[in-house]
Enzyme design. Structure first.
Site, PDB file in Angstrom:
ATOM      1  N   CYS A 100    -138.390  -2.219 103.895  1.00 58.84           N
ATOM      2  CA  CYS A 100    -137.377  -3.274 103.976  1.00 58.84           C
ATOM      3  C   CYS A 100    -137.681  -4.322 102.916  1.00 58.84           C
ATOM      4  CB  CYS A 100    -137.395  -3.913 105.367  1.00 58.84           C
ATOM      5  SG  CYS A 100    -136.150  -5.191 105.592  1.00 58.84           S
ATOM      6  N   HIS A 102    -129.878   0.957 109.340  1.00 51.19           N
ATOM      7  CA  HIS A 102    -130.881  -0.050 108.969  1.00 51.19           C
ATOM      8  C   HIS A 102    -130.194  -1.379 108.609  1.00 51.19           C
ATOM      9  CE1 HIS A 102    -134.748  -1.397 106.985  1.00 51.19           C
ATOM     10  NE2 HIS A 102    -133.851  -2.236 106.464  1.00 51.19           N
ATOM     11  N   GLU A 103    -129.113  -1.278 107.810  1.00 53.30           N
ATOM     12  CA  GLU A 103    -128.399  -2.518 107.396  1.00 53.30           C
ATOM     13  C   GLU A 103    -127.663  -3.125 108.580  1.00 53.30           C
ATOM     14  OE1 GLU A 103    -130.135  -1.737 103.936  1.00 53.30           O
ATOM     15  OE2 GLU A 103    -129.307  -3.611 104.720  1.00 53.30           O
ATOM     16  N   HIS A 131    -129.741  -5.313 110.628  1.00 52.79           N
ATOM     17  CA  HIS A 131    -129.953  -6.657 110.087  1.00 52.79           C
ATOM     18  C   HIS A 131    -128.886  -7.634 110.587  1.00 52.79           C
ATOM     19  CE1 HIS A 131    -133.404  -6.351 107.461  1.00 52.79           C
ATOM     20  NE2 HIS A 131    -132.902  -5.350 106.781  1.00 52.79           N
TER      21      HIS A 131
HETATM   22  O1  LIG Z   1    -134.254  -3.988 103.291  1.00 50.82           O
HETATM   23  C1  LIG Z   1    -133.190  -3.359 103.272  1.00 50.82           C
HETATM   24  O2  LIG Z   1    -132.338  -3.518 104.124  1.00 50.82           O
HETATM   25  C2  LIG Z   1    -133.005  -2.309 102.237  1.00 50.82           C
HETATM   26  C3  LIG Z   1    -133.820  -1.101 102.572  1.00 50.82           C
HETATM   27  C4  LIG Z   1    -132.882  -0.130 103.231  1.00 50.82           C
HETATM   28  C5  LIG Z   1    -133.495   1.109 103.811  1.00 50.82           C
HETATM   29  C6  LIG Z   1    -134.713   1.083 104.440  1.00 50.82           C
HETATM   30  C7  LIG Z   1    -135.221   2.250 104.990  1.00 50.82           C
HETATM   31  C8  LIG Z   1    -134.521   3.424 104.940  1.00 50.82           C
HETATM   32  C9  LIG Z   1    -133.327   3.444 104.305  1.00 50.82           C
HETATM   33  C10 LIG Z   1    -132.811   2.281 103.759  1.00 50.82           C
HETATM   34  C11 LIG Z   1    -134.468  -0.679 101.270  1.00 50.82           C
HETATM   35  O3  LIG Z   1    -133.579   0.107 100.564  1.00 50.82           O
HETATM   36  S1  LIG Z   1    -135.999   0.042 101.525  1.00 50.82           S
HETATM   37  C12 LIG Z   1    -136.522   0.613 100.042  1.00 50.82           C
HETATM   38  C13 LIG Z   1    -135.972   1.933  99.684  1.00 50.82           C
HETATM   39  C14 LIG Z   1    -135.669   2.156  98.392  1.00 50.82           C
HETATM   40  C15 LIG Z   1    -135.157   3.382  98.014  1.00 50.82           C
HETATM   41  C16 LIG Z   1    -134.994   4.393  98.953  1.00 50.82           C
HETATM   42  C17 LIG Z   1    -135.299   4.152 100.268  1.00 50.82           C
HETATM   43  C18 LIG Z   1    -135.797   2.917 100.649  1.00 50.82           C
HETATM   44 NI    NI Z   2    -134.119  -4.096 105.617  1.00 49.36          NI
END
Ligand SMILES: O=C(O)C[C@@H](Cc1ccccc1)[C@H](O)SCc1ccccc1
Ligand code: NI
Length: 189
Positions: A111, A159-160, A163
């Protein structure tokens, strides 16, 4: 452009709020904010820009992460078969149904708002059916529609979506790997 300094970190109270519904029609300000968020995601998927601006790669970003407690997020990712691009700017989403079957990323989740490494996996629904306002960031046109999303893009969406509810993936970590099918997905080594 958005930088890591603009992304609030775990412990900041805004990450724990239930975000507010976004007023529609979308204001120019909120449309531009969505454009900035999608631009961060795209910049973070460009190795040169990651190095130049010290970005953390990402496939999603939710408004609460830039200290805006509004029900909107952006995501941009290929599916786990690297076939279909799932690029959405989402406003006031609702997960209206979801599979009983669950899945997870064997390497766990990360995250942008959590800068320490974590161990453990996060169980997610294998598919979800969502109703949301989908924004075309080029024209500003908004379409309210239902969509079924499965696999890795469904994990990103969940995941989003969390949030927007003040939920962090660290709230859902399980240490042991359950006997459900994992999704292998390595877009960024
Ligand atoms: O912090 C966020 O919400 C963005 C996350 C979203 C995410 C987390 C875990 C699994 C899927 C999506 C970031 O994209 S985490 C970093 C990342 C970068 C590339 C690929 C997967 C995760
Ligand atoms: Ni996140």
């Amino acid at each position: 452009m958005l930088l890591m300094k603009d992304i609030i970190q775990d412990g900041h109270p805004t990450l724990r709020l239930r975000a507010k519904e976004v007023d529609l029609p979308l204001s120019e300000e909120n449309l531009n904010t969505l454009r900035e968020m999608m631009n961060y995601i795209e910049n973070s998927q460009n190795d040169d820009l990651v190095e130049e601006y010290d970005l953390r790669p990402s496939v999603g970003l939710a408004a609460p992460q830039i200290n805006l407690s509004l029900k909107m997020f952006c995501m941009k990712t290929l599916d786990e078969n690297f076939e279909t691009m799932h690029q959405y700017a989402v406003v006031n989403p609702k997960i209206v149904s979801y599979s009983e079957a669950q899945t997870y990323l064997p390497g766990g989740e990360g995250c942008l708002s959590v800068d320490e490494d974590t161990t453990g996996i996060v169980l997610r629904s294998k598919w979800i059916r969502v109703k949301a306002h989908f924004v075309d960031l080029k024209t500003g046109f908004i379409e309210f529609k239902e969509m079924k999303i499965k696999g890795y893009p469904a994990i990103v969406f969940q995941h989003e979506y969390d949030h927007l509810l003040g939920v962090m993936f660290t709230d859902k970590i399980e240490e042991s790997k359950p006997d459900v099918n994992a999704i292998e997905f390595k877009i960024y080594e």
